[in-house]
Scaffold this active site. Structure first.
Site, mmCIF file in Angstrom:
data_model
loop_
_atom_site.group_PDB
_atom_site.id
_atom_site.type_symbol
_atom_site.label_atom_id
_atom_site.label_comp_id
_atom_site.label_asym_id
_atom_site.label_seq_id
_atom_site.Cartn_x
_atom_site.Cartn_y
_atom_site.Cartn_z
ATOM 1 C CB VAL A 278 0.128 -5.813 4.281
ATOM 2 C CG1 VAL A 278 -1.086 -5.213 4.951
ATOM 3 C CG2 VAL A 278 -0.095 -6.070 2.809
ATOM 4 C CE LYS B 226 -3.961 0.722 -0.938
ATOM 5 N NZ LYS B 226 -4.620 0.343 0.326
ATOM 6 C CE1 TYR C 65 -5.155 -1.282 -4.322
ATOM 7 C CE2 TYR C 65 -5.402 -3.654 -4.176
ATOM 8 C CZ TYR C 65 -5.243 -2.438 -3.563
ATOM 9 O OH TYR C 65 -5.154 -2.359 -2.190
ATOM 10 C CE1 TYR D 279 -4.753 1.863 4.436
ATOM 11 C CE2 TYR D 279 -3.149 0.690 5.784
ATOM 12 C CZ TYR D 279 -3.576 1.145 4.561
ATOM 13 O OH TYR D 279 -2.825 0.899 3.466
ATOM 14 C CB SER E 34 -0.947 0.022 1.194
ATOM 15 O OG SER E 34 -2.006 -0.862 0.964
#
Ligand code: GLN
Length: 307
Positions: free
Chosen positions: A261, A66, A191, A243, A63
């Protein structure tokens, strides 16, 4: 204090904890990574580079991609076109949560939870085509890291596609609300490949330095994106980059940061440095346990002034 000295102090503090936490196993290919790894790299705005431990071992950035995808997409699009499709608020929910998307009528809370990242990836697919989007984001990462060896781990991407039911669910929900322009399968493929980008901490720190320098890339001596884009990506990293642990990360570390992760974290000290840390064991929120401790220790020992 010199970066080398600070990194040695960080290592002294984290050493007893290396190996703690849980390596991500919901993407089966990630479960194979040895938990004892630890690497930390710094790329200073003045070109001062320093690293310790496994900083030259490649890992799956997941991530963290992102943040780069968002900067890349924001650089080529009208802001109004982006922010009508994704909000800019912390979600307070896990990265892959499906709970809010339905009641929020298919508009994700922010671009860093999976639902929001899928919308940004959809924009990448619209901008570069289903066949060109993966090459576009890979090319961007190679360019800003100054490393042609940055690659995509096809096994990790395939592993995520084979098991990513929640993400497929999010993508279909987005599509049902008219918030995905492209085919679910095309968006999911891009993705998964974007998340499977494989880089070392040293390469990641180099790639992130434009976020510490108002969009300027000192490696290639050119502007990657505008100061305005950087200001906004950093704001979102600070508020949403971890998050449902974003508040705790801001409390402990106080820097814009984006976790993955795979156990990596990118953190930015505006006007000073880009920091990349990697330790695969995760806490219950899916953020690197030792990586967070290392960053917290770094800001403490250097007395870094934040905000
Ligand atoms: N590819 C991962 C997923 O979608 C990324 C999650 C993460 O790094 N937090 O589940």
């Amino acid at each position: 204090m010199s970066y080398d000295k600070a990194l040695n102090r960080v290592l002294d503090t984290v050493k007893p904890h290396i190996g703690e936490g849980q390596v991500a196993d919901y993407i089966p290919a990630l479960a194979k990574v040895p938990p004892q790894r630890f690497g930390f790299a710094i790329y200073g705005c003045d070109g001062d580079i320093s690293s310790i431990g496994d900083a030259d071992v490649a890992f799956s950035i997941q991530s963290i991609s992102k943040a780069f995808a968002l900067a890349f997409v924001m650089s080529g699009r009208n802001p109004a076109d982006i922010w009508r499709r994704v909000w800019r608020e912390p979600s307070g929910t896990p990265f892959n949560s499906t709970v809010q998307l339905e009641s929020d009528n298919g508009v994700p809370r922010n671009p860093f939870i999976n639902a929001g990242a899928l919308v940004i990836t959809d924009m990448l697919v619209s901008d570069h085509g289903p066949g060109g989007a993966i090459a576009a984001i890979l090319g961007f990462m190679q360019l800003i890291s100054g490393a042609q060896s940055v690659s995509i781990d096809k096994e990790v991407a395939a592993s995520e596609l084979a098991t990513g039911h929640k993400n497929y669910g999010l993508a279909h929900t987005l599509k049902s609300f008219g918030n995905l322009e492209n085919d679910v399968d095309d968006v999911m493929r891009v993705y998964a490949h974007q998340c499977a980008l494989t880089m070392t901490a040293s390469q990641l720190a180099a790639a992130g330095v434009f976020l510490a320098r108002g969009g300027y890339d000192p490696i290639r001596k050119s502007q990657v994106t505008s100061n305005e884009v950087v200001r906004r990506v950093n704001a979102l990293m600070l508020t949403c980059g971890h998050y449902d642990a974003a508040g705790d990360f801001a409390f402990r570390v106080g820097l814009p940061g984006k976790s993955g992760v795979g156990g990596g974290i990118l953190a930015i000290i505006p006007d000073q440095a880009s920091l990349a840390v990697w330790s695969p064991g995760l806490d219950q929120y899916g953020n690197s346990l030792v990586g967070t401790l290392a960053l917290e220790t770094f800001v403490e020992v250097t007395g870094t002034e934040i905000l």
